[in-house]
Design a protein around this motif. Structure first.
Motif, PDB file in Angstrom:
ATOM      1  N   LEU A  90      -2.714  20.057  41.159  1.00  0.00           N
ATOM      2  CA  LEU A  90      -3.084  20.656  42.435  1.00  0.00           C
ATOM      3  C   LEU A  90      -3.117  19.570  43.491  1.00  0.00           C
ATOM      4  CD1 LEU A  90      -4.397  22.973  44.209  1.00  0.00           C
ATOM      5  CD2 LEU A  90      -6.593  22.037  43.451  1.00  0.00           C
TER       6      LEU A  90
ATOM      7  N   TRP B  61      -5.418  14.614  44.417  1.00  0.00           N
ATOM      8  CA  TRP B  61      -4.779  15.443  43.394  1.00  0.00           C
ATOM      9  C   TRP B  61      -5.806  15.793  42.329  1.00  0.00           C
ATOM     10  CZ3 TRP B  61       0.075  17.126  44.158  1.00  0.00           C
ATOM     11  CH2 TRP B  61       0.834  16.468  45.131  1.00  0.00           C
TER      12      TRP B  61
ATOM     13  N   LEU C  17      -1.258  20.944  34.495  1.00  0.00           N
ATOM     14  CA  LEU C  17      -1.172  21.572  35.810  1.00  0.00           C
ATOM     15  C   LEU C  17      -1.694  20.603  36.860  1.00  0.00           C
ATOM     16  CD1 LEU C  17      -2.575  25.149  35.017  1.00  0.00           C
ATOM     17  CD2 LEU C  17      -0.240  24.312  34.801  1.00  0.00           C
TER      18      LEU C  17
ATOM     19  N   TYR D 102      -2.868  25.426  41.509  1.00  0.00           N
ATOM     20  CA  TYR D 102      -2.311  24.529  40.493  1.00  0.00           C
ATOM     21  C   TYR D 102      -0.897  24.954  40.132  1.00  0.00           C
ATOM     22  CZ  TYR D 102      -6.773  22.246  39.557  1.00  0.00           C
ATOM     23  OH  TYR D 102      -7.920  21.506  39.668  1.00  0.00           O
TER      24      TYR D 102
ATOM     25  N   SER E 234      -5.898  17.547  38.350  1.00  0.00           N
ATOM     26  CA  SER E 234      -5.046  17.906  37.230  1.00  0.00           C
ATOM     27  C   SER E 234      -5.911  18.419  36.092  1.00  0.00           C
ATOM     28  CB  SER E 234      -4.236  16.679  36.778  1.00  0.00           C
ATOM     29  OG  SER E 234      -3.327  17.038  35.774  1.00  0.00           O
TER      30      SER E 234
ATOM     31  N   TYR F 139      -6.081  29.336  37.584  1.00  0.00           N
ATOM     32  CA  TYR F 139      -5.657  28.042  38.111  1.00  0.00           C
ATOM     33  C   TYR F 139      -4.489  28.185  39.088  1.00  0.00           C
ATOM     34  CZ  TYR F 139      -8.707  26.333  34.439  1.00  0.00           C
ATOM     35  OH  TYR F 139      -9.792  26.096  33.639  1.00  0.00           O
TER      36      TYR F 139
END
Length: 189
Positions: free
Chosen positions: A182, A141, A180, A162, A143, A157
């Protein structure tokens, strides 16, 4: 100078011991990419400034796995990004209870800064810097925090995948950012 092509851009990565000599250069790129803050510091209520960037980077260098990716064109740095592996408790703060367990359990990269000089923007350099950080850190992940009024950054993003996870404040009195997230898809999958 007008950029020629993206193939003229070389991405290099640096570890913590290599970053301090680059601080002034990355601060200049950051300032060029954020004229709304630099040109009107009294309008910024979130503590963003060139001296604050210096303090932030120096503070983050202590994190194991810290990586700086820099983009060079014709021998000059034109963009940079930096990130490091971090714990969910460190990164998500007060949002931790709202982050799903499967995300909290995964390897996490905190993306702290990503900036490209205006003359070199919209040429895929930010995406290449991001990809270099993902490759170096290898998270499940990623962020980041983005200012709610940063529509251009938010669009970049979102194109990268994201998604909004919630509002975030570094301190109870601090400015609100958008957190956010991802999910990084492994290239081996």
């Amino acid at each position: 100078m007008t950029p020629s092509t993206r193939t003229d851009v070389v991405i290099r990565t640096y570890g913590p011991g290599q970053v301090e000599p680059l601080l002034d250069t990355i601060a200049d790129i950051w300032a060029d990419a954020h004229p709304e803050i630099v040109d009107n510091p009294s309008a910024s209520t979130d503590g963003l400034s060139v001296p604050a960037l210096h303090r932030q980077v120096l503070g983050h260098l202590r994190h194991e796995g810290f990586t700086l990716a820099a983009a060079y064109a014709h021998g000059s740095m034109v963009g940079f990004g930096y990130a490091f592996p971090c714990t969910p408790e460190y990164w998500y703060g007060q949002l931790l209870p709202e982050i799903p367990e499967h995300i909290r359990a995964g390897r996490l990269m905190g993306l702290c800064e990503l900036a490209v000089s205006p003359a070199w923007q919209s040429q895929g350099i930010g995406s290449r810097l991001h990809a270099a950080l993902l490759k170096a850190i290898n998270p499940e992940w990623s962020s980041l925090l983005v200012r709610p009024d940063n529509a251009e950054g938010r669009r970049l993003y979102e194109r990268m995948g994201y998604r909004y996870a919630g509002p975030y404040r570094n301190t109870p009195e601090g400015p609100e950012f958008d957190l956010l997230l991802l999910h990084v898809v492994s290239s081996a999958a």
